[in-house]
Write an enzyme that holds these catalytic residues in place. Structure first.
Site, PDB file in Angstrom:
ATOM      1  N   CYS A 113     -13.699  45.009 -60.489  1.00  0.00           N
ATOM      2  CA  CYS A 113     -14.928  45.627 -59.979  1.00  0.00           C
ATOM      3  C   CYS A 113     -16.138  44.839 -60.492  1.00  0.00           C
ATOM      4  O   CYS A 113     -16.310  44.694 -61.703  1.00  0.00           O
ATOM      5  CB  CYS A 113     -15.016  47.076 -60.455  1.00  0.00           C
ATOM      6  SG  CYS A 113     -16.667  47.737 -60.194  1.00  0.00           S
ATOM      7  N   ASN A 147     -12.647  32.457 -58.083  1.00  0.00           N
ATOM      8  CA  ASN A 147     -11.917  31.877 -56.959  1.00  0.00           C
ATOM      9  C   ASN A 147     -12.075  32.787 -55.753  1.00  0.00           C
ATOM     10  O   ASN A 147     -11.783  33.988 -55.835  1.00  0.00           O
ATOM     11  CB  ASN A 147     -10.428  31.763 -57.296  1.00  0.00           C
ATOM     12  CG  ASN A 147      -9.653  30.993 -56.245  1.00  0.00           C
ATOM     13  OD1 ASN A 147      -9.815  29.785 -56.116  1.00  0.00           O
ATOM     14  ND2 ASN A 147      -8.855  31.694 -55.470  1.00  0.00           N
ATOM     15  N   GLU A 148     -12.555  32.233 -54.679  1.00  0.00           N
ATOM     16  CA  GLU A 148     -12.679  33.000 -53.433  1.00  0.00           C
ATOM     17  C   GLU A 148     -13.161  34.435 -53.662  1.00  0.00           C
ATOM     18  O   GLU A 148     -12.471  35.409 -53.347  1.00  0.00           O
ATOM     19  CB  GLU A 148     -11.350  33.008 -52.668  1.00  0.00           C
ATOM     20  CG  GLU A 148     -10.957  31.639 -52.166  1.00  0.00           C
ATOM     21  CD  GLU A 148      -9.756  31.660 -51.221  1.00  0.00           C
ATOM     22  OE1 GLU A 148      -8.955  32.607 -51.288  1.00  0.00           O
ATOM     23  OE2 GLU A 148      -9.637  30.718 -50.419  1.00  0.00           O
ATOM     24  N   CYS A 155     -16.116  52.264 -56.327  1.00  0.00           N
ATOM     25  CA  CYS A 155     -15.923  53.095 -57.523  1.00  0.00           C
ATOM     26  C   CYS A 155     -17.248  53.701 -57.972  1.00  0.00           C
ATOM     27  O   CYS A 155     -18.309  53.407 -57.426  1.00  0.00           O
ATOM     28  CB  CYS A 155     -15.301  52.258 -58.629  1.00  0.00           C
ATOM     29  SG  CYS A 155     -16.488  51.143 -59.398  1.00  0.00           S
ATOM     30  N   GLU A 305      -9.958  23.280 -50.878  1.00  0.00           N
ATOM     31  CA  GLU A 305      -8.536  23.547 -50.665  1.00  0.00           C
ATOM     32  C   GLU A 305      -8.200  23.388 -49.194  1.00  0.00           C
ATOM     33  O   GLU A 305      -9.013  23.688 -48.316  1.00  0.00           O
ATOM     34  CB  GLU A 305      -8.186  25.003 -51.016  1.00  0.00           C
ATOM     35  CG  GLU A 305      -8.207  25.364 -52.462  1.00  0.00           C
ATOM     36  CD  GLU A 305      -7.793  26.830 -52.653  1.00  0.00           C
ATOM     37  OE1 GLU A 305      -7.017  27.367 -51.840  1.00  0.00           O
ATOM     38  OE2 GLU A 305      -8.276  27.442 -53.617  1.00  0.00           O
ATOM     39  N   TRP A 313       1.127  32.884 -45.983  1.00  0.00           N
ATOM     40  CA  TRP A 313       0.596  34.224 -45.746  1.00  0.00           C
ATOM     41  C   TRP A 313       0.402  34.581 -44.284  1.00  0.00           C
ATOM     42  O   TRP A 313      -0.082  35.655 -43.965  1.00  0.00           O
ATOM     43  CB  TRP A 313      -0.701  34.425 -46.542  1.00  0.00           C
ATOM     44  CG  TRP A 313      -1.581  33.218 -46.551  1.00  0.00           C
ATOM     45  CD1 TRP A 313      -1.640  32.278 -47.545  1.00  0.00           C
ATOM     46  CD2 TRP A 313      -2.484  32.782 -45.539  1.00  0.00           C
ATOM     47  NE1 TRP A 313      -2.532  31.290 -47.199  1.00  0.00           N
ATOM     48  CE2 TRP A 313      -3.065  31.561 -45.982  1.00  0.00           C
ATOM     49  CE3 TRP A 313      -2.869  33.296 -44.299  1.00  0.00           C
ATOM     50  CZ2 TRP A 313      -3.998  30.870 -45.224  1.00  0.00           C
ATOM     51  CZ3 TRP A 313      -3.800  32.604 -43.548  1.00  0.00           C
ATOM     52  CH2 TRP A 313      -4.351  31.403 -44.008  1.00  0.00           C
ATOM     53  N   LYS A 354       5.513  30.898 -53.393  1.00  0.00           N
ATOM     54  CA  LYS A 354       6.572  29.902 -53.602  1.00  0.00           C
ATOM     55  C   LYS A 354       6.936  29.149 -52.333  1.00  0.00           C
ATOM     56  O   LYS A 354       7.548  28.092 -52.395  1.00  0.00           O
ATOM     57  CB  LYS A 354       7.805  30.525 -54.261  1.00  0.00           C
ATOM     58  CG  LYS A 354       8.487  31.636 -53.501  1.00  0.00           C
ATOM     59  CD  LYS A 354       9.667  32.140 -54.354  1.00  0.00           C
ATOM     60  CE  LYS A 354      10.365  33.335 -53.742  1.00  0.00           C
ATOM     61  NZ  LYS A 354       9.478  34.512 -53.561  1.00  0.00           N
ATOM     62  N   HIS A 356       4.520  28.238 -50.209  1.00  0.00           N
ATOM     63  CA  HIS A 356       3.285  27.582 -49.786  1.00  0.00           C
ATOM     64  C   HIS A 356       3.430  26.085 -50.032  1.00  0.00           C
ATOM     65  O   HIS A 356       3.938  25.661 -51.064  1.00  0.00           O
ATOM     66  CB  HIS A 356       2.107  28.134 -50.593  1.00  0.00           C
ATOM     67  CG  HIS A 356       0.767  27.760 -50.041  1.00  0.00           C
ATOM     68  ND1 HIS A 356       0.256  26.480 -50.134  1.00  0.00           N
ATOM     69  CD2 HIS A 356      -0.150  28.492 -49.377  1.00  0.00           C
ATOM     70  CE1 HIS A 356      -0.941  26.457 -49.554  1.00  0.00           C
ATOM     71  NE2 HIS A 356      -1.211  27.656 -49.087  1.00  0.00           N
TER      72      HIS A 356
HETATM   73  C1  GLA Z   1      -6.512  30.540 -51.379  1.00  0.00           C
HETATM   74  C2  GLA Z   1      -6.581  30.546 -52.883  1.00  0.00           C
HETATM   75  C3  GLA Z   1      -5.491  29.799 -53.544  1.00  0.00           C
HETATM   76  C4  GLA Z   1      -4.176  29.985 -52.824  1.00  0.00           C
HETATM   77  C5  GLA Z   1      -4.340  29.615 -51.381  1.00  0.00           C
HETATM   78  C6  GLA Z   1      -3.054  29.742 -50.594  1.00  0.00           C
HETATM   79  O1  GLA Z   1      -7.300  29.625 -50.779  1.00  0.00           O
HETATM   80  O2  GLA Z   1      -7.813  30.111 -53.372  1.00  0.00           O
HETATM   81  O3  GLA Z   1      -5.399  30.253 -54.873  1.00  0.00           O
HETATM   82  O4  GLA Z   1      -3.789  31.314 -52.933  1.00  0.00           O
HETATM   83  O5  GLA Z   1      -5.256  30.478 -50.800  1.00  0.00           O
HETATM   84  O6  GLA Z   1      -3.256  29.449 -49.249  1.00  0.00           O
HETATM   85 ZN    ZN Z   2     -16.583  49.144 -58.365  1.00  0.00          ZN
END
Ligand code: GLA
Ligand code: ZN
Length: 669
Positions: A113, A147-148, A155, A305, A313, A354, A356
């Site tokens: 959060c 990250n992302e 909440c 990336e 996914w 695994k 990917h």
């Molecule tokens: C995202 C994440 C990575 C990984 C890739 C897989 O971009 O930043 O850590 O999980 O997806 O596609």
């Molecule tokens: Zn929150």
């Protein structure tokens, strides 16, 4: 550490998931592949801080030494995108609450959060410690915060923070009640604490459907700011120690929840992760790159990336066909990227990634198709050197993109549930793309002056003063296109009274009285320039107030009334397209507008071949030819070109064959 002057090549590397015996073999393989840059430490918080008051950097020390010894440039991540399990147990406040009201338990990632004081404190602390410990490494080229960033939380801490955010923004309850139009359905608030987060338990009956657009819109703004504040907290800690090292976080293209134009102001450079679905049209990928370039005024960005081969996914994770990884890497460069990075270096042994793709596969050696392709690209990038680095795109056409507009438009109940912002953005973008007209994607804060033609797709929300920006631009000779369902509301999603398109009326020379939503499958039509086109989705019924009609509806009770209008305003022109049409229409219309505005195409269209240009100021022009087809294509050189990858020269008028999925990068003379 010797710095090689070339495009950084490599990506996410997770040696912490492997025994140390594997590391030396990794080094051999990465060197063999021409990899010179790794992103480290993306998800190691639990290892770095095993207990609340204990940090352990021993393993990361070894990893940093390993990278240094092996002449790898490092992008160091801060690991704060997944909190440790002990933190969740001890401080459940770090866990998010979903849109449905479900309180999360420990698990997954991107699960903290942003309003939790505990999360804020420890994420900042970790970033600061990393900067202090590793800031002196001369191969550390950038910081990668978290990250992302993304997702959502509803909440109690977020609710409290939302109230503070509102108070700062609106000052008084009266103003808040006004902008949310709370006299509707008896929503008047008398105390800030009466306000709750708009989720499935309160104002929403579906994710995108809300009873109070103003509240939901402000929550989106608040939440984007809340995550941004997390980022800024880490940024400050890092900059305090290493002010000279640039800081970024990896974005995700057109990611709806975060207002990236606002975010980019706090980023030293933009970086992003490019994961097109199977079958994504290359124009859509191009559009995302252009948005990323546009976030910081055209500055080169990092491709942080992409998968070397496959993702895990999607429902069906198709392999990138031979040549496609190379093609998409150069496509990024062609739109302004100065890095080519992957997720990831070695394919993991367990958990959801695994399957990917990775540079080093489960087979563990270099004798794979994917490795060979990566190695070939690595060698090529060495040959390319630093020639394209720092060069810019200079576009004469722009498209304006705005997150507030996107959010508000899609929250709107009516006129059609099929109104989707990106659909319309994409349609106009593709029209430019197919004609090899470079286009910048810019925000409502960017100047329009550098451009001769600007498109405002679905400019539903015209923010305070923005009509004046457009008015001045057109008056001084600019050309604009805007579309149906534009100029309807102001910043808070309150309708501008007096007739649509509100403050744009005088610029466009029209008044839109009504809008007819056509269910999918139904259409009206019109003839423009002797050609017939469909009118779909929404049909604006307009009156001319100075503009001239370019086409009119062919059926229904509004048959014969204008559907497209053009207004001469000052020294410029403003077009209004009152409906959605087909691909052919967008291409024809944009090409007419570009010609009128004097915006030139880079090169005559060649089917399936994308053509872009980067140039270094007054320096050389680099042309990129990207063949997205599996079949060979032929180009006729419009100018003399020196090929950078093949070391040969093509004369003007010479025919050049481009193999299926092939790439040609040239310096034009
Ligand atoms: C995202 C994440 C990575 C990984 C890739 C897989 O971009 O930043 O850590 O999980 O997806 O596609
Ligand atoms: Zn929150």
């Amino acid at each position: 550490m010797e710095r090689i002057k070339k495009i950084p090549y490599g990506g996410d590397y997770n040696p912490e998931q492997w025994p140390q015996e594997v590391w030396e073999e990794d080094m051999r393989l990465l060197a063999l592949a021409g990899i010179d840059c790794v992103t480290l430490n993306t998800f190691s918080w639990a290892a770095l801080q095993p207990e609340e008051d204990r940090y352990d950097f021993e393993k990361l020390d070894r990893i940093m030494e390993l990278a240094h010894r092996n002449h790898l440039r490092v992008i160091l991540a801060t690991s704060t995108a997944a909190h440790p399990a002990w933190m969740a147990r001890k401080y459940p406040e770090v866990l998010r609450v979903e849109f449905s009201g479900i309180k999360r338990k420990f698990g997954g990632r991107h699960n903290s959060c942003p309003s939790s004081p505990v999360y804020q404190k420890y994420s900042r602390a970790l970033a600061g410690k990393l900067a202090e410990r590793y800031g002196h490494f001369d191969n550390l080229i950038a910081w990668h915060v978290n990250n992302e960033y993304g997702g959502e939380c509803y909440c109690e801490n977020c609710e409290k923070a939302f109230r503070v955010w509102l108070r700062e923004k609106y000052g008084t309850m009266e103003e808040l009640n006004r902008v949310w139009n709370t006299s509707f359905w008896g929503h008047t608030f008398y105390d800030w604490d009466e306000i709750v987060a708009p989720d499935l338990r309160s104002e929403h009956f579906e994710r995108e459907r809300t009873m109070f657009q103003g509240i939901s819109l402000d929550y989106r703004r608040f939440f984007s700011d809340a995550l941004l504040a997390n980022y800024q907290g880490e940024y400050e800690e890092i900059k305090r120690v290493t002010p000279h090292i640039p800081v970024t976080t990896n974005l995700m293209g057109f990611y709806k929840p975060l207002d990236y134009f606002k975010w980019a102001k706090s980023m030293d450079f933009v970086s992003w992760d490019n994961y097109p679905d199977n079958g994504t049209h290359p124009a859509v990928i191009a559009m995302n790159h252009d948005l990323m370039r546009g976030l910081k005024g055209g500055q080169p960005f990092a491709l942080m990336e992409q998968t070397p081969s496959v993702t895990n996914w999607l429902s069906y994770n198709a392999l990138k066909r031979p040549g496609v990884m190379r093609l998409l890497s150069y496509q990024a460069v062609a739109h302004g990227a100065d890095t080519v990075l992957f997720f990831q270096m070695r394919r993991t042994v367990g958990a959801c990634e695994k399957y990917h793709g990775a540079v080093i596969d489960h087979a563990g050696h270099e004798n794979t198709r994917v490795f060979r392709e990566i190695q070939e690209l690595g060698m090529e990038l060495e040959r390319l050197g630093d020639r394209t680095l720092g060069s810019r795109v200079s576009a004469k056409a722009a498209m304006v993109v705005d997150w507030d507009n996107w959010w508000a438009l899609e929250y709107s109940a009516g006129p059609s549930c099929d109104l989707k912002y990106l659909d319309e953005v994409e349609r106009y973008y593709r029209a430019f793309y197919e004609q090899n007209i470079m286009v910048d994607l810019i925000s409502v804060e960017d100047s329009l002056k550098p451009y001769d033609l600007v498109v405002f797709p679905l400019l539903y929300m015209v923010k305070d003063g923005y009509d004046q920006v457009i008015r001045d631009y057109v008056r001084e000779g600019g050309h604009v296109i805007t579309t149906f369902f534009s100029g309807i509301v102001e910043d808070h999603d309150l309708v501008v009274l007096g007739g649509y398109p509100g403050h744009l009326r005088d610029i466009l020379g029209i008044w839109v009285e009504e809008s007819d939503a056509l269910p999918s499958g139904e259409s009206n039509g019109f003839v423009w320039n002797g050609k017939h086109y469909p009118a779909e989705l929404l049909c604006d019924l307009m009156h001319l107030e100075g503009a001239v009609e370019l086409a009119s509806y062919e059926t229904d009770f509004y048959q014969g009334t204008p559907v497209i209008a053009c207004n001469d305003f000052g020294k410029g022109k403003a077009w209004y397209v009152g409906t959605r049409s087909n691909e052919e229409f967008y291409r024809d219309f944009v090409s007419m507008a570009a010609e009128t505005a004097g915006v030139e195409s880079l090169w005559a269209p060649v089917e399936d071949v994308e053509i872009t240009e980067r140039r270094g100021g007054e320096g050389p022009r680099y042309l990129f030819f990207l063949n997205h087809s599996r079949e060979e294509r032929e180009l006729t050189m419009e100018t003399e070109c020196v090929s950078l990858l093949e070391d040969c020269t093509y004369g003007k008028g010479e025919r050049v064959r481009l193999s299926g999925k092939g790439v040609l990068i040239c310096r034009a003379s």
